[in-house]
Enzyme design. Structure first.
Site, PDB file in Angstrom:
ATOM      1  N   HIS A   1      -2.287   3.912  -9.675  1.00  0.00           N
ATOM      2  CA  HIS A   1      -2.056   5.055  -8.570  1.00  0.00           C
ATOM      3  C   HIS A   1      -0.469   4.878  -8.148  1.00  0.00           C
ATOM      4  O   HIS A   1      -0.024   3.849  -8.390  1.00  0.00           O
ATOM      5  CB  HIS A   1      -2.801   4.478  -7.308  1.00  0.00           C
ATOM      6  CG  HIS A   1      -2.588   5.228  -6.042  1.00  0.00           C
ATOM      7  ND1 HIS A   1      -3.211   6.186  -5.768  1.00  0.00           N
ATOM      8  CD2 HIS A   1      -1.742   4.933  -5.104  1.00  0.00           C
ATOM      9  CE1 HIS A   1      -2.511   6.918  -4.674  1.00  0.00           C
ATOM     10  NE2 HIS A   1      -1.492   5.943  -4.296  1.00  0.00           N
TER      11      HIS A   1
ATOM     12  N   ASP B   1     -10.858   6.749   6.167  1.00  0.00           N
ATOM     13  CA  ASP B   1      -9.176   6.894   5.899  1.00  0.00           C
ATOM     14  C   ASP B   1      -8.818   8.351   6.001  1.00  0.00           C
ATOM     15  O   ASP B   1      -7.819   8.980   6.391  1.00  0.00           O
ATOM     16  CB  ASP B   1      -9.067   6.755   4.395  1.00  0.00           C
ATOM     17  CG  ASP B   1      -7.471   6.889   3.973  1.00  0.00           C
ATOM     18  OD1 ASP B   1      -6.658   6.487   4.775  1.00  0.00           O
ATOM     19  OD2 ASP B   1      -7.439   7.796   3.083  1.00  0.00           O
TER      20      ASP B   1
ATOM     21  N   ARG C   1      -2.478  10.610  11.315  1.00  0.00           N
ATOM     22  CA  ARG C   1      -1.219   9.690  11.028  1.00  0.00           C
ATOM     23  C   ARG C   1      -0.232  10.846  10.881  1.00  0.00           C
ATOM     24  O   ARG C   1       0.991  10.866  11.199  1.00  0.00           O
ATOM     25  CB  ARG C   1      -1.236   8.831   9.912  1.00  0.00           C
ATOM     26  CG  ARG C   1      -2.059   7.410  10.403  1.00  0.00           C
ATOM     27  CD  ARG C   1      -2.387   6.884   9.415  1.00  0.00           C
ATOM     28  NE  ARG C   1      -1.181   6.434   8.545  1.00  0.00           N
ATOM     29  CZ  ARG C   1      -1.220   6.049   7.207  1.00  0.00           C
ATOM     30  NH1 ARG C   1      -2.268   6.395   6.668  1.00  0.00           N
ATOM     31  NH2 ARG C   1      -0.044   5.662   6.637  1.00  0.00           N
TER      32      ARG C   1
ATOM     33  N   SER D   1      -4.766   2.525   3.416  1.00  0.00           N
ATOM     34  CA  SER D   1      -5.052   3.836   3.244  1.00  0.00           C
ATOM     35  C   SER D   1      -5.489   3.909   1.638  1.00  0.00           C
ATOM     36  O   SER D   1      -6.456   4.353   1.068  1.00  0.00           O
ATOM     37  CB  SER D   1      -4.103   4.840   3.587  1.00  0.00           C
ATOM     38  OG  SER D   1      -4.372   6.078   3.095  1.00  0.00           O
TER      39      SER D   1
ATOM     40  N   LYS E   1      -9.455   3.299  -0.664  1.00  0.00           N
ATOM     41  CA  LYS E   1      -9.767   4.591  -1.703  1.00  0.00           C
ATOM     42  C   LYS E   1      -9.881   4.009  -3.113  1.00  0.00           C
ATOM     43  O   LYS E   1     -11.160   4.195  -3.727  1.00  0.00           O
ATOM     44  CB  LYS E   1      -8.919   5.675  -1.779  1.00  0.00           C
ATOM     45  CG  LYS E   1      -8.921   6.720  -0.524  1.00  0.00           C
ATOM     46  CD  LYS E   1      -7.951   7.662  -0.474  1.00  0.00           C
ATOM     47  CE  LYS E   1      -6.530   7.102   0.062  1.00  0.00           C
ATOM     48  NZ  LYS E   1      -5.925   8.221   0.463  1.00  0.00           N
TER      49      LYS E   1
HETATM   50  N1  URA Z   1      -0.936   7.832   0.288  1.00  0.00           N
HETATM   51  C1  URA Z   1      -2.432   7.559   0.944  1.00  0.00           C
HETATM   52  O1  URA Z   1      -3.274   7.807   0.413  1.00  0.00           O
HETATM   53  N2  URA Z   1      -2.231   7.087   2.159  1.00  0.00           N
HETATM   54  C2  URA Z   1      -1.012   6.741   2.753  1.00  0.00           C
HETATM   55  O2  URA Z   1      -1.097   6.232   4.049  1.00  0.00           O
HETATM   56  C3  URA Z   1       0.241   7.063   2.059  1.00  0.00           C
HETATM   57  C4  URA Z   1       0.064   7.763   0.826  1.00  0.00           C
END
Ligand code: URA
Length: 429
Positions: free
Chosen positions: A86, A165, A172, A187, A191
């Site tokens: 990621h 999320d 947010r 966050s 995932k």
């Molecule tokens: N990417 C995400 O998935 N969440 C965040 O809070 C910031 C970047």
């Protein structure tokens, strides 16, 4: 607990206290389900977390609650170890495209659930959708089959993964609470944990084109995410990598696919190759396959074979011509000398304004839009030579794109000192 307790929870965090496990699970569960907690209450809590932070065990509970708000994929049926990467997001960051097939060619399965771009950083799915026929949405069965048969899959994350999320991130985004380390870390990691990968490598970007502008904050984010991964039994490491200069020579959609294919064919810009191989080595080490050298799999064409199979499995034609933009505009070097700076944020904003990215998540993107630069920092340039080509279907976009490039690069007199910085800045495990 009752709805009245919501205010208690907000007050507790506002005053700097640790939330109890019950408070956290109740809050996340009810916010995800809707009906009890109002958006303004969730926004107030996010702001309180922004200022007060979270203790590490408190954040681990928060992240687990976000994972538990939805379903979890079970990848145990895949006959090989699984590893995902990621990136926290950068400009010209097409690394996932060559990386997933490369790691699969080394014998490890890569389930890469990706998102679309928002703002100046591009989205992997937007890039792949420029390939004629390619489809991002797969059912769980299709994804599992492709993982077993091809070894790599890049597809859209289903709505069922970490739904808390999705709601919280949207909130947010509009309340100035994105840039809080505990909220970013939970966050991203919720995932990735829900996706079910055994090993995870994080590419935490640092510099003008990244979320984290300085190394210290990036290190803190990386350490927080690595700890959350370990807490959830996902072997997690992080590389901190430079994002003050954009990666490679392209930012956009089809242009980044073309550059990725060059890398898979054994060519491509040196920085893209270096980062792809470094991340592949890290992923393979995490999955217990450090006996295989990914550089060999790039050179012998096996990564390209997996790429083609991966694109075909999702109805794309890997040999089809990629779409091109209808209009182009060339930016020339203002003087003769050395290009000493090309700013990632300026290039990312230009690509975005040309139509490669979107301002709202429902906006379409242009497949052919983007920026191609013809020199990298350290290269000598001659006055009037092409420095960048801007691409779009809508020429009225050039003006705003050019405005974002103003002050975004420096050409200094020939012989000026230029020290290239490293791409790999640190490793956290
Ligand atoms: N990417 C995400 O998935 N969440 C965040 O809070 C910031 C970047």
């Amino acid at each position: 607990m009752t709805a009245v307790d919501t205010v208690e929870i907000i007050r507790a965090k506002r005053d700097g206290h640790r939330l109890t496990d019950d408070q956290i699970t109740w809050f996340i569960d009810n916010y995800a389900r809707g009906g009890v907690i109002a958006d303004e209450q969730a926004a107030a809590l996010a702001m309180a977390i922004f200022f007060r932070g979270m203790q590490s065990d408190e954040l681990a509970t928060w992240t687990r609650a976000m994972v538990d708000s939805g379903s979890r994929l079970d990848l145990s049926g895949v006959g090989r170890p699984t590893v995902d990467k990621h990136s926290t997001g950068g400009v010209g960051d097409k690394i996932t495209l060559p990386l997933a097939p490369l790691v699969a060619a080394c014998g490890v399965a890569v389930p890469q659930l990706s998102g679309r771009g928002l703002g100046h950083t591009g989205g992997t799915l937007d890039k792949l959708e420029s390939i004629p026929g390619w489809r991002a949405a797969l059912s769980n069965d299709e994804m599992m089959r492709q993982l077993e048969e091809v070894g790599a899959v890049i597809c859209a994350a289903g709505d069922g993964l970490a739904p808390a999320d999705k709601k919280l991130y949207a909130l947010r985004d509009v309340t100035g609470t994105v840039e809080a380390i505990p909220l970013i870390a939970s966050s991203i990691m919720s995932k990735k944990i829900a996706e079910g990968t055994g090993t995870l490598v994080l590419d935490v970007k640092v510099g003008t084109g990244a979320f984290m502008k300085d190394l210290e904050r990036a290190r803190e984010l990386a350490e927080t995410m690595v700890a959350l991964g370990k807490d959830a039994d996902v072997r997690t490491t992080a590389l901190l990598t430079d994002m003050s200069t954009p990666l490679g020579l392209t930012a956009g959609n089809a242009v980044e696919v073309a550059e990725s294919v060059e890398v898979l064919a054994g060519g491509g810009p040196a920085d893209v190759v270096e980062l792809t191989v470094a991340l592949a080595r890290e992923m393979l080490a995490g999955a217990g396959r450090d006996d295989v050298d990914p550089a060999d799999k790039l050179a012998d064409g096996s990564a390209m074979d997996v790429w083609k199979a991966m694109i075909r499995a999702q109805d794309g034609d890997p040999d089809a011509e990629l779409p091109t933009a209808k209009e182009s505009h060339v930016v020339t070097a203002p003087s003769t000398g050395v290009l000493t700076r090309l700013d990632a944020m300026a290039v990312g904003m230009a690509a975005w304004r040309l139509g490669a990215g979107r301002a709202r998540k429902e906006d379409p993107v242009q497949a052919g839009a983007g920026v191609v630069w013809h020199a990298r920092p350290g290269d000598e340039v001659t006055e009037g030579q092409p420095l960048m080509t801007l691409l779009t279907d809508e020429p009225e976009r050039f003006e705003r794109a050019l405005a974002s490039l103003e002050g975004g690069y420096d050409v200094e007199p020939a012989g000026s000192a230029y020290e290239p910085g490293p791409i790999l800045l640190d490793r956290i495990s």
